[in-house]
Design an enzyme around this catalytic site. Structure first.
Site, PDB file in Angstrom:
ATOM      1  N   HIS A 185      -4.743  -4.702   0.184  1.00  0.00           N
ATOM      2  CA  HIS A 185      -4.488  -5.009   1.440  1.00  0.00           C
ATOM      3  C   HIS A 185      -4.621  -6.626   1.597  1.00  0.00           C
ATOM      4  O   HIS A 185      -5.653  -6.867   2.270  1.00  0.00           O
ATOM      5  CB  HIS A 185      -5.196  -4.328   2.517  1.00  0.00           C
ATOM      6  CG  HIS A 185      -4.510  -3.176   2.733  1.00  0.00           C
ATOM      7  ND1 HIS A 185      -3.552  -2.857   3.594  1.00  0.00           N
ATOM      8  CD2 HIS A 185      -5.032  -1.818   2.541  1.00  0.00           C
ATOM      9  CE1 HIS A 185      -2.968  -1.540   3.723  1.00  0.00           C
ATOM     10  NE2 HIS A 185      -4.019  -0.959   2.990  1.00  0.00           N
ATOM     11  N   SER A 196      -8.101   0.275   0.465  1.00  0.00           N
ATOM     12  CA  SER A 196      -8.375   0.999   1.349  1.00  0.00           C
ATOM     13  C   SER A 196      -7.523   2.438   1.270  1.00  0.00           C
ATOM     14  O   SER A 196      -6.254   2.216   2.084  1.00  0.00           O
ATOM     15  CB  SER A 196      -8.367   0.777   2.702  1.00  0.00           C
ATOM     16  OG  SER A 196      -8.721   1.819   3.660  1.00  0.00           O
ATOM     17  N   ARG A 220     -15.064   3.264  12.256  1.00  0.00           N
ATOM     18  CA  ARG A 220     -14.291   4.256  12.822  1.00  0.00           C
ATOM     19  C   ARG A 220     -14.361   5.579  11.954  1.00  0.00           C
ATOM     20  O   ARG A 220     -14.310   6.693  12.750  1.00  0.00           O
ATOM     21  CB  ARG A 220     -12.727   3.690  12.729  1.00  0.00           C
ATOM     22  CG  ARG A 220     -11.770   4.842  13.092  1.00  0.00           C
ATOM     23  CD  ARG A 220     -10.273   4.661  12.524  1.00  0.00           C
ATOM     24  NE  ARG A 220     -10.225   4.823  11.133  1.00  0.00           N
ATOM     25  CZ  ARG A 220      -9.634   4.406  10.306  1.00  0.00           C
ATOM     26  NH1 ARG A 220      -8.542   3.583  10.821  1.00  0.00           N
ATOM     27  NH2 ARG A 220      -9.596   4.501   8.998  1.00  0.00           N
ATOM     28  N   CYS A 264       0.855  -1.190  -0.114  1.00  0.00           N
ATOM     29  CA  CYS A 264       0.045   0.150  -0.042  1.00  0.00           C
ATOM     30  C   CYS A 264       0.897   1.231   0.066  1.00  0.00           C
ATOM     31  O   CYS A 264       1.661   1.259  -0.928  1.00  0.00           O
ATOM     32  CB  CYS A 264      -0.992  -0.104   1.241  1.00  0.00           C
ATOM     33  SG  CYS A 264      -2.219   1.337   0.897  1.00  0.00           S
ATOM     34  N   LYS A 315     -12.189   8.219  -1.537  1.00  0.00           N
ATOM     35  CA  LYS A 315     -11.523   7.243  -0.921  1.00  0.00           C
ATOM     36  C   LYS A 315     -11.882   5.634  -1.877  1.00  0.00           C
ATOM     37  O   LYS A 315     -12.998   5.653  -1.981  1.00  0.00           O
ATOM     38  CB  LYS A 315     -11.605   6.913   0.450  1.00  0.00           C
ATOM     39  CG  LYS A 315     -11.052   5.709   1.286  1.00  0.00           C
ATOM     40  CD  LYS A 315     -10.973   5.830   2.574  1.00  0.00           C
ATOM     41  CE  LYS A 315     -10.201   4.765   3.374  1.00  0.00           C
ATOM     42  NZ  LYS A 315     -10.492   4.694   4.922  1.00  0.00           N
ATOM     43  N   GLU A 371      -3.325  -8.864   3.217  1.00  0.00           N
ATOM     44  CA  GLU A 371      -3.482  -9.125   4.910  1.00  0.00           C
ATOM     45  C   GLU A 371      -4.702  -8.936   5.658  1.00  0.00           C
ATOM     46  O   GLU A 371      -4.832  -9.382   6.634  1.00  0.00           O
ATOM     47  CB  GLU A 371      -2.127  -8.561   5.488  1.00  0.00           C
ATOM     48  CG  GLU A 371      -2.410  -7.332   5.749  1.00  0.00           C
ATOM     49  CD  GLU A 371      -2.073  -6.039   4.702  1.00  0.00           C
ATOM     50  OE1 GLU A 371      -2.295  -5.052   4.928  1.00  0.00           O
ATOM     51  OE2 GLU A 371      -1.884  -6.520   3.584  1.00  0.00           O
TER      52      GLU A 371
END
Length: 312
Positions: A235, A192, A249, A142, A163, A237
Site C-alpha cells: 500500500h 496490511s 480499530r 493489494c 496478518k 498510498e
C-alpha cells in the site's frame, strides 16, 4: 501536477491545504490541453479516505490528470453515503464505452473470501477483461492485484498464518525497468493483508516479471504485458497514520492483531509512527504516469486503433 476533480469533492479541500494543486471543473474547461484520463475503481469501504490517498499519490508530476471515480453496481456500500456515490461516482455500465489512459483497481477488505464468493466478482471479471481493450495501463493494488493475477494468470492467493502488518524492506530486482527508475536498491513499503500470492508461481510464469520483493513480506511489484498491467501487493498510498488507525480499530473490535512491524519507534504505539516510504511511493505513481501512461498513450483515445488497446 494539477489534478482535475469535481468542484465540491470533499478531498479537494484537504489536498489544497496540503499545497497540492487541484484544478476544478470550471478552470479545467479553459485549458487547451488533453489531460491524462485516469479511472479509479474504488473497492474500499471508506471511499473518501481512499480518494484522498490516491489523489495525493497522483500529484507529483507536471502532467494534468482527469480522475473518474468508478464504483461497482453489484454491491451496496455500507460505509460510504449513497449521496457521495451518486454525486462523485460512475458505474461501470456508464463508463464502459469510454477509453482511459490509465486505470487503478484498489484493494478491498474481502481477502478471506474466495474470489467467486464475492458478490461483485462477475462484474469485477468484466471490468478486468475490459481494461485489456480500453485502457493503456492498469495498476492493481493489494486485493485488486491478487484478483488480477488470479483472473488473468490463474495464480490463486493463500491464507497466511497471521496478518502481514507493518512496514517492510524490499529489494529492487531489475533496475532497468522504468517503473523503479530512481529507486534505491532497497526501500520500505507498508503491507496490511491476511493472504499472499505464491511467489514461486509468479516467478515460474514467463509472462510475469517480478520487479520488487521482500524477504519478510514476499511479493511486492509485478509487471506484465510490457507495463500494460502492473500489480502491487502493498500500500504505497498509505499515509503516516493509516496503519495506526487499522491497528487501533482491530484492537477495539477484539480482533487478533499484532503491533505493526517496523512502524512505531521502539515498537511503542504511544510514539508517532515514522513516515519512511513516501518518497518511493511518489516515485511509483510518477513513473507509472510518465513511462506507462503518458509516453505510450495515443493523443486521441477514441481515434486509436483497437489493436493498440487489445494487443498482447
Amino acid at each position: 501536477m494539477p489534478i482535475r476533480v469535481q468542484n465540491d469533492l470533499p478531498a479537494k479541500e484537504i489536498l489544497e491545504r496540503e499545497n497540492i494543486f487541484v484544478m476544478d471543473e470550471t478552470r479545467a474547461t479553459h485549458q487547451d490541453i488533453r489531460p491524462l484520463k485516469i479511472g479509479l475503481l474504488n473497492l474500499m469501504p471508506l471511499k473518501e479516505a481512499t480518494e484522498l490517498d490516491i489523489l495525493r499519490s497522483l500529484s507529483n508530476t507536471p502532467l494534468q490528470v482527469d480522475v473518474t471515480f468508478v464504483a461497482v453496481s453489484s454491491h451496496i456500500s455500507k460505509n460510504t453515503s449513497a449521496n457521495h456515490l451518486n454525486r462523485f461516482y460512475e458505474t461501470f455500465e456508464e463508463i464502459k464505452d469510454q477509453r482511459f489512459d490509465g486505470f487503478i483497481i484498489t484493494g478491498a477488505p474481502i481477502e478471506l473470501m474466495e474470489f467467486e464468493e464475492v458478490d461483485f466478482w462477475p462484474e469485477m471479471v468484466e471490468i478486468m477483461d475490459w481494461t485489456k481493450t480500453h485502457v493503456t495501463s492498469t495498476l492493481h493494488l493489494c486485493w485488486g492485484a491478487q484478483a488480477g493475477l488470479y483472473h488473468h494468470y490463474g495464480i490463486n492467493k493463500y491464507l497466511l498464518d497471521e496478518k502481514l502488518f507493518g512496514v517492510y524492506n524490499h529489494k529492487v530486482m531489475n533496475r532497468k525497468v522504468p517503473i523503479v527508475r530512481g529507486f534505491d536498491d532497497e526501500f520500505l513499503m507498508p503491507h496490511s493483508r491476511h493472504t499472499d500470492v505464491p511467489i514461486e508461481k509468479v516467478r515460474a510464469d514467463k509472462r510475469l516479471t517480478i520487479l520488487a520483493e521482500s524477504d519478510e513480506a514476499g511479493l511486492f511489484l509485478v509487471m506484465a504485458n510490457e507495463g500494460r498491467e502492473l500489480y502491487m501487493m502493498g500500500h504505497p498510498e498509505y499515509d503516516r497514520m493509516t496503519l495506526d488507525k487499522e491497528y487501533k480499530r482491530d484492537l477495539a473490535k477484539g480482533l487478533p492483531i499484532h503491533i505493526p512491524e517496523h512502524y512505531y519507534p521502539g515498537d511503542d504505539p504511544a510514539n508517532k509512527p515514522l513516515l519512511s516510504w513516501r518518497a518511493h511511493a511518489n516515485n511509483i505513481y510518477t513513473n507509472w504516469l510518465n513511462y506507462y501512461v503518458y509516453q505510450v498513450t495515443p493523443y486521441n483515445l477514441y481515434g486509436a486503433p483497437t489493436t493498440f488497446f487489445g494487443s498482447n
